[in-house]
Design an enzyme around this catalytic site. Structure first.
Site, PDB file in Angstrom:
ATOM      1  N   HIS A 167      -7.811  -5.634  -0.289  1.00 52.44           N
ATOM      2  CA  HIS A 167      -6.603  -4.955   0.153  1.00 52.44           C
ATOM      3  C   HIS A 167      -6.092  -5.599   1.443  1.00 52.44           C
ATOM      4  O   HIS A 167      -6.863  -5.839   2.373  1.00 52.44           O
ATOM      5  CB  HIS A 167      -6.928  -3.478   0.391  1.00 52.44           C
ATOM      6  CG  HIS A 167      -5.745  -2.570   0.465  1.00 52.44           C
ATOM      7  ND1 HIS A 167      -4.832  -2.451  -0.551  1.00 52.44           N
ATOM      8  CD2 HIS A 167      -5.330  -1.719   1.437  1.00 52.44           C
ATOM      9  CE1 HIS A 167      -3.907  -1.568  -0.219  1.00 52.44           C
ATOM     10  NE2 HIS A 167      -4.185  -1.108   0.994  1.00 52.44           N
ATOM     11  N   GLU A 221      -9.440  -4.804  -4.320  1.00 57.76           N
ATOM     12  CA  GLU A 221      -8.749  -3.944  -3.360  1.00 57.76           C
ATOM     13  C   GLU A 221      -9.720  -3.179  -2.465  1.00 57.76           C
ATOM     14  O   GLU A 221      -9.625  -3.207  -1.232  1.00 57.76           O
ATOM     15  CB  GLU A 221      -7.851  -2.945  -4.098  1.00 57.76           C
ATOM     16  CG  GLU A 221      -6.695  -3.551  -4.873  1.00 57.76           C
ATOM     17  CD  GLU A 221      -5.463  -3.789  -4.022  1.00 57.76           C
ATOM     18  OE1 GLU A 221      -5.535  -3.616  -2.788  1.00 57.76           O
ATOM     19  OE2 GLU A 221      -4.427  -4.173  -4.591  1.00 57.76           O
ATOM     20  N   SER A 270       0.837  -1.197   0.000  1.00 59.75           N
ATOM     21  CA  SER A 270       0.000   0.000   0.000  1.00 59.75           C
ATOM     22  C   SER A 270       0.878   1.255   0.000  1.00 59.75           C
ATOM     23  O   SER A 270       1.745   1.389  -0.863  1.00 59.75           O
ATOM     24  CB  SER A 270      -0.976  -0.049   1.177  1.00 59.75           C
ATOM     25  OG  SER A 270      -2.008   0.895   1.022  1.00 59.75           O
TER      26      SER A 270
END
Length: 541
Positions: A448, A351, A224
């Site tokens: 995610h 995500e 990330s």
């Protein structure tokens, strides 16, 4: 191997994380960045006498987040720039090193999260390093120049370079000399969190040999915002030569110009009740700036007319424009800035479903609101129509989450791979699409962060069950084994087990999924043609 390690600054005693792995936690790599050192480049850590206890993680950086299994920040915690090391024992030859940068929107997170335990990776023959660095305003807030204030300048500053300058990526730069001088102007440096990471890499260069690691075979990895930090360090002159390979999972695309960063500073200063000057910002405690930042985020979250920040307010990103980071990584990679660094990339296929599940992003329930979303981000209308057409009958929410996920993560990941390949580098691309889990193989989200417990081999910690969709089954453990081996192989040799990108990434992504998931059930990668007219990286507040 003894559990006491001799570092440059002093001895540290670790503990047995497993029968064949020793860990040493909370080792300072730089001085506490507060008091006179606040808003400055990182300073050297103070040596200690005797043997330092290395059985507990160091304090986390100032933040308001409270994450499962990780310590929370407490006002007064200052020794936040620390590393943690896991090393296999016994070890003979120097081992490859993997250095991990956690994510968290440049605002929250820490190396103490249970996903990042390095034991399983160390068992494959790696020395694993995780670390904390400055976050939020302390690490990524723009502090404006103050004429003749002397704030943030001085000949003893070790890791800053933020004056305006053109960078020749082919130049033979004396990085140590460059690291020993701050900008000629009086502004504290931007991207202080990135400068912390460079200081940590220098600690690895100087001290990882004491833990059995090879300082000449370092892989820098992150997820990330941590993955985007990896991409930034690939093209930052001060970091050149400090790592040989890079892993970036779900890199996030937004970057800020200095104008955007300065505007954000004014908003935070107003919320904190201080002036947006070096002296004014320094007068506000770290706790006050965390609270003010949260207040600004909350205002965006509740104001649909506030533009792109409304949809998932994030105030901080790497700031472009100074000598340390003059251009974005896409531009620099395509110019060959890191052609000697091998790159392994990955994104998940769903995500943004995580951000929706935890309440981070706005809930869009009408197509009119998706059209407004596209307008706020400057997306062409055919992008939205393409996502609708590819999902006939899907709820508005699903169209929005797929679009948002590819805007911020998926498409950017592909473009990083292509840019690096175009610049003469070697890039391997993968996609995480595991959507069946547990002993009963029920549907789960490839969202995610779901990939990281697999890549670290940490599936059995109950604190991670939310991320991976419940208790893992045998197929999940087999997938984790493959992903751990891919990371370990890449860190050791540069080969994760599949071919690098050659030109377009459309047909060259390795897909991570369990063996029992049919190929027909796999999610598509971003529709590359739809994004052809969209500029990256995203330069939106």
């Amino acid at each position: 191997m003894d559990d006491v390690f001799e570092t440059t600054n002093g001895a540290v005693r670790g503990f047995r994380a497993a029968e064949d792995v020793v860990a040493a936690l909370g080792i300072p790599y730089a001085a506490p960045p507060f008091g006179a050192a606040r808003f400055r480049a990182p300073r050297p850590a103070t040596p200690w006498r005797g043997v330092r206890d290395g059985t507990a993680f160091g304090p986390v950086a100032p933040q308001s987040a409270e994450l499962p299994g990780a310590p929370s920040w407490r006002p007064g915690d200052e020794d936040v720039l620390t590393v943690n090391v896991w090393t296999p024992t016994p070890a003979t030859d120097p081992l490859p090193v993997l250095v991990w940068i956690h994510g968290g929107a440049y605002t929250f997170g820490s190396s103490a999260q249970p996903d990042f335990d390095g034991t399983a990776l160390a068992r494959t023959g790696l020395v694993v390093v995780t670390l904390n660095y400055r976050l939020g305003f302390e690490g990524f807030g723009h502090v404006p120049a103050a004429s003749r204030s002397g704030f943030g300048s001085g000949p003893d500053a070790p890791v800053s370079a933020d004056s305006e300058a053109d960078v020749d990526f082919e130049a033979d730069v004396d990085f140590e000399a460059d690291a020993d001088a701050e900008s000629d102007d009086t502004a504290p440096p931007d991207n202080r969190g990135l400068l912390d990471l460079i200081a940590a890499l220098r600690w690895v260069r100087d001290d990882i040999g004491a833990f059995g690691g090879d300082p000449g075979n370092v892989t820098l990895a992150g997820q990330s915002s941590g993955a985007t930090a990896v991409a930034c360090l690939m093209v930052m002159e001060q970091a050149r030569g400090l790592f040989r390979r890079a892993i970036a999972h779900s890199p996030v695309s937004p970057f800020h110009t200095r104008e955007i960063a300065a505007s954000t500073t004014r908003e935070i200063a107003a919320a904190a009740g201080c002036e947006a000057t070096p002296a004014g910002l320094a007068s506000a405690t770290p706790q006050a700036l965390v609270a003010a930042s949260d207040q600004v985020v909350d205002a965006y979250r509740h104001d649909p007319s506030s533009g792109s920040r409304h949809y998932d307010p994030s105030l901080f990103a790497p700031v472009l424009g100074g000598a340390a980071l003059p251009v974005d990584p896409l531009t620099a990679l395509a110019a060959g800035a890191a052609r000697d660094v091998d790159l392994l990339l990955c994104h998940t296929t769903e995500e943004y479903w995580l951000l929706d599940a935890v309440g981070s992003c706005a809930k869009l329930t009408t197509h009119a609101r998706i059209d407004r979303f596209a307008e706020d981000f400057g997306l062409a209308g055919d992008v939205v129509e393409g996502y609708r057409s590819a999902r006939p009958g899907a709820p508005v929410r699903d169209v929005h989450l797929a679009l948002f996920g590819d805007l911020l993560f998926g498409e950017f990941t592909h473009r990083l791979a292509e840019a690096h390949a175009a610049g003469g580098g070697r890039a391997h691309l993968s996609v995480f699409d595991r959507r069946r889990g547990g002993a009963d193989r029920t549907p789960v989200r490839a969202w995610h962060c779901a990939d990281i417990p697999f890549a670290f081999g940490n599936l059995d910690d109950d604190r991670l069950s939310f991320l991976i969709g419940g208790a893992p089954g045998p197929e999940d453990h087999e997938l984790a084994h493959r992903m751990v081996r891919a990371w370990s192989g890449f860190a050791a040799t540069g080969d994760p087990g599949w071919a690098p990108v050659a030109g377009t990434t459309t047909r060259t992504a390795h897909v991570w999924t369990t063996a029992d998931q049919p190929a027909a059930d796999r999610r598509p990668v971003p529709d590359r043609a739809l994004w052809a007219t969209t500029d990256f990286p995203v330069l939106r507040p």
